[in-house]
Design an enzyme around this catalytic site. Structure first.
Site, PDB file in Angstrom:
ATOM      1  CG  ASP A 104       5.360  -4.229   9.300  1.00 15.13           C
ATOM      2  OD1 ASP A 104       4.936  -5.396   9.423  1.00 15.13           O
ATOM      3  OD2 ASP A 104       4.661  -3.293   8.890  1.00 15.13           O
TER       4      ASP A 104
ATOM      5  CB  SER B 181       2.575   6.677  15.012  1.00 16.89           C
ATOM      6  OG  SER B 181       2.050   5.865  13.981  1.00 16.89           O
TER       7      SER B 181
ATOM      8  CB  ALA C 253      -0.909   0.013   1.232  1.00 18.77           C
TER       9      ALA C 253
END
Length: 309
Positions: A253, A247, A6
């Site tokens: 990941d 955040s 994305a």
């Protein structure tokens, strides 16, 4: 490997409320998707990684341009349809973050065959291969098994961090154990079918997965408590350092990237776990879709305490 990448946008508004038009701050725009972020994190930490990405359309071209801007090598696999977008909006008043992930377009059987062929050609001898993120619609829940079979002539080091039906199948119907399976707290509890209230609960569930041949190594997050790593013979927990969360995008990941890089450099499992937790913590201190920076990760290592359980 990112089967459903994305273009990630992150912005903020004074308050998130229903009804009136909300005027956002200028967005940060980054290449996204699990495997893409894993490769980005490895490169930011001084390692070498190639992002194999299934991309299509103008949005796919933009994602590749964003990867090139970060000097992350890409192995491009053209597929039908348009690469998706995802976006996050932070409420500046409360600090809460709202994350929206658009669905990827359905890929064809030909797309799947092309991906398998490209994966088989890209894998290096005895290399580490990471499948991170969701399986694109149309590829089928058994696609991770196809990947494992395609790469088996060269390596068996497949690290999987996926979700939903593909994860459920991997756990319910294991064929050959993957090298490492990573889950966050929510995914582990959904897989177990009940709450994992304690570290001991998480370790016990991980042991059942290993006994059933799901994976040789299980890594599972426990939110603010840290992460556990379990093998047939060892059990570790690494505590998360206390720090403000800006955040959470990309934290998992970054964890996988740092863990994999550390293992590829010959680190022991406990040290690799420590690097993963440090990278995830550093990422949570960045805004929007930004990832960890190497100096911050190295500074946090001393505060990521590993215990053998």
């Amino acid at each position: 490997m990112t089967l459903n990448p994305a273009v990630d946008l992150a912005t903020s508004v004074e308050h998130v409320i229903a009804g009136p038009k909300l005027y956002c701050r200028p967005p940060s725009i980054d290449p996204g998707g699990g495997g893409v972020n894993v490769a980005r994190a490895i490169c930011k930490l001084g390692g070498r990684a190639k992002a194999l990405v299934a991309v299509g359309g103008a949005s796919g071209d933009r994602l590749l341009q964003l990867l090139a801007a970060e000097t992350v090598p890409a192995h491009t696999v053209p597929v039908s349809g348009e690469t998706r977008e995802s976006f996050a909006v932070t409420d500046e008043g409360t600090g809460e973050q709202y994350r929206f992930s658009l669905p990827g377009q359905t890929l064809t059987a030909q797309d799947g065959d092309r991906l398998i062929a490209e994966i088989a050609s890209a894998v290096s001898q005895d290399g580490y291969v990471v499948l991170s993120g969701g399986v694109a619609p149309g590829l089928g829940d058994a696609f991770p098994e196809r990947i494992l079979a395609a790469m088996s002539p060269r390596t068996d080091r497949l690290i999987v961090d996926t979700s939903k039906a593909a994860l459920a199948r991997l756990i319910a119907q294991p064929s050959v154990p993957v090298y490492i399976l990573r889950q966050d707290q929510r995914e582990a509890e959904l897989s177990a079918g009940h709450a994992l209230k304690t570290v001991a609960d998480s370790i016990a569930f991980a042991e059942t997965l290993i006994d059933r041949g799901v994976a040789r190594i299980i890594v599972s997050g426990r939110d603010s408590e840290g992460s556990i790593l379990v093998t047939k013979d060892a059990r570790y927990i690494c505590r998360t350092p206390h720090m403000a969360v800006v955040s959470k995008i990309g934290a998992g990941d970054a964890f996988v990237g740092a863990l994999t890089l550390s293992l590829s450099r010959g680190a022991t499992l406990d040290v690799a776990l420590q690097w993963g937790v440090a990278a995830a913590s550093a990422t949570m201190g960045t805004e929007g879709t930004g990832l960890c920076d190497r100096p911050v990760v190295e500074a946090l290592l001393a505060h990521c305490h590993v215990e053998q359980v």
